[in-house]
Design a protein around this motif. Structure first.
Motif, PDB file in Angstrom:
ATOM      1  N   HIS A  43      -0.448   3.847   6.176  1.00 39.57           N
ATOM      2  CA  HIS A  43      -1.159   2.587   5.748  1.00 39.57           C
ATOM      3  C   HIS A  43      -1.651   1.272   6.716  1.00 39.57           C
ATOM      4  CE1 HIS A  43       2.638   1.126   4.764  1.00 39.57           C
ATOM      5  NE2 HIS A  43       1.900   0.202   5.071  1.00 39.57           N
TER       6      HIS A  43
ATOM      7  N   ASP B  16      -1.656  -2.216   5.660  1.00 43.11           N
ATOM      8  CA  ASP B  16      -1.416  -3.839   4.758  1.00 43.11           C
ATOM      9  C   ASP B  16      -2.939  -4.658   4.869  1.00 43.11           C
ATOM     10  OD1 ASP B  16       0.786  -2.914   3.397  1.00 43.11           O
ATOM     11  OD2 ASP B  16       1.414  -2.965   5.209  1.00 43.11           O
TER      12      ASP B  16
ATOM     13  N   HIS C 101       1.052   1.856  10.137  1.00 43.36           N
ATOM     14  CA  HIS C 101       2.457   2.092  10.150  1.00 43.36           C
ATOM     15  C   HIS C 101       3.018   3.507   9.127  1.00 43.36           C
ATOM     16  CE1 HIS C 101       1.591  -1.361   8.171  1.00 43.36           C
ATOM     17  NE2 HIS C 101       3.179  -1.488   6.898  1.00 43.36           N
TER      18      HIS C 101
ATOM     19  N   ARG D 136       4.669 -11.474   1.701  1.00 50.32           N
ATOM     20  CA  ARG D 136       3.443 -12.015   2.844  1.00 50.32           C
ATOM     21  C   ARG D 136       2.648 -13.205   2.116  1.00 50.32           C
ATOM     22  NH1 ARG D 136       1.203  -6.436   1.823  1.00 50.32           N
ATOM     23  NH2 ARG D 136       3.365  -5.188   2.439  1.00 50.32           N
TER      24      ARG D 136
HETATM   25 MN    MN Z   1       3.026  -1.881   5.609  1.00 50.05          MN
END
Ligand code: MN
Ligand code: OGA
Length: 378
Positions: free
Chosen positions: A220, A222, A276, A333
């Protein structure tokens, strides 16, 4: 699947399935890899002393990068349970062993509590998920004695979200689903980000992943955060894993690297939006159930304003038992740019119950019900 590679131990001999991209091929290779065989020869080990000098396979990709030593005072580093920045190695931070206990305990005992959101919420009544730690600790302490017991709730925990709670269905964060971000983890994240040159980083959302030995994390990117100029921080604890870092497109073959307990990964700049995945959590080598950096706490004197706190021996026993067959990963994040607001959403979107049918991209080999993975390219 992967019959040939298992026999020969080389990625080159793994037959590509029709229509398969380079990333997926390596994901399959490492998913079926066996520790202690040549299978893992191509995995970069940042903790190996030679890693930075480029002798091992793939090691030429390791670059020693500079940290902003003056951005974090020794005292603030100490408060966050870290060594002075001058002692860090930028390709793989050496943890301060005693303090890994604190973060592991927080993930299992505190962050798993309400108001944070977890994967169990959609299957269970609110009262049942109230205190996973209390409900699981006796089970975990006597794990060996009673092997055929049902899994405790902590062992069924797969993810927890913090701050702006990630919605696995819409793949979005929203203004109206926010609970306070843990201040200790925010402080740690700010120190790490600052040392990497990101002053003013704000910890706004967290996804905690709880891996069993048979868990994988699908391929995926992000990209749900609204400001990609801010880094994504990832902290690993417990059993080691193979982390695959690919390119912007899935047809670029990824680089394999170990993530050990105490490693911190910063995805920033041009690597912020790379594909990743985690195809493999490695079982502990024979006779040793925990990585040695987790075995004994350092007798450390904590500063008066420390954000990390001592973990009791009793609590650690529960954590240690859990980690014998698990890996915990915290990702932090920043969602919004400075002064940015969430874009306004259509009303129906806002009304949806966000925990009703959450999808998780952590996948267990032996789980009877396969959960949907994140769309590979989302
Ligand atoms: Mn990730
Ligand atoms: C994630 C992630 C990586 C890891 O949560 O988005 O990529 O090492 N985690 O578990």
């Amino acid at each position: 699947m992967g019959k040939m590679a298992a026999a020969v131990g080389s990625v080159a001999t793994l037959a590509t399935e029709p229509g398969e991209d380079a990333f997926r091929k390596l994901f399959r290779f490492y998913r079926q890899s066996r520790p202690g065989t040549p299978d893992l020869g191509g995995v970069i080990d940042f903790s190996a002393a030679h890693a930075a000098r480029g002798t091992g396979p793939g090691a030429h990709k390791v670059i020693v990068s500079q940290l902003s030593v003056s951005s974090v005072s020794d005292h603030d580093a100490h408060r966050a349970g870290l060594q002075p920045v001058s002692k860090w190695r930028a390709y793989g931070l050496e943890g301060y062993p005693g303090y890994q206990w604190h973060w592991v305990k927080q993930c299992l005992k505190l962050y798993s509590q309400k108001p944070n959101v977890c994967n169990l919420d959609k299957h269970m009544a609110k009262e049942e998920t109230r205190d996973l730690w209390e409900q699981s600790k006796e089970f975990l302490r006597y794990k060996e004695v009673n092997k055929r017991r049902p899994r405790s709730l902590l062992e069924k925990l797969r993810w927890v979200t913090l701050g702006y709670h990630y919605n696995w269905d819409s793949k979005k964060y929203s203004a109206d689903h926010y609970t306070p971000f843990p201040s200790d983890l925010a402080f740690l994240s700010e120190q790490i980000a600052a040392a990497c040159g990101f002053q003013g980083f704000r910890a706004e959302a967290g996804i905690l992943n709880y891996y069993r030995l048979d868990s994988t994390l699908g391929i995926h990117v992000d990209r749900s955060e609204l400001d990609h100029s801010k880094p994504l921080l990832s902290f690993s604890f417990g059993q080691s894993a193979i982390f695959l870092l690919g390119g912007l497109k899935r047809d670029e073959a990824p680089t394999a690297m170990f993530m050990h307990s105490g490693d911190i990964m910063v995805m920033s700049g041009s690597s912020r939006l790379l594909n990743h995945a985690v195809p493999k959590v490695l079982p502990s080598p024979e006779g040793k159930s925990l990585p040695c950096c987790l075995e004994t706490p350092l007798p450390a004197v904590l500063p008066r304003d420390s954000v990390v706190e001592p973990c009791s021996v009793e609590d650690w026993k529960v954590c240690a038992s859990y980690l014998e067959t698990a890996r915990v990963n915290m990702t932090v994040r920043q969602v919004l740019a400075t002064d940015q607001d969430f874009p306004s959403e259509p009303r129906e979107e806002n009304k949806r119950d966000i925990t009703a049918e959450g999808f998780c991209h952590l996948d267990d080999k032996n789980s009877p019900v396969k959960r949907a993975r994140l769309n590979p390219d989302s």
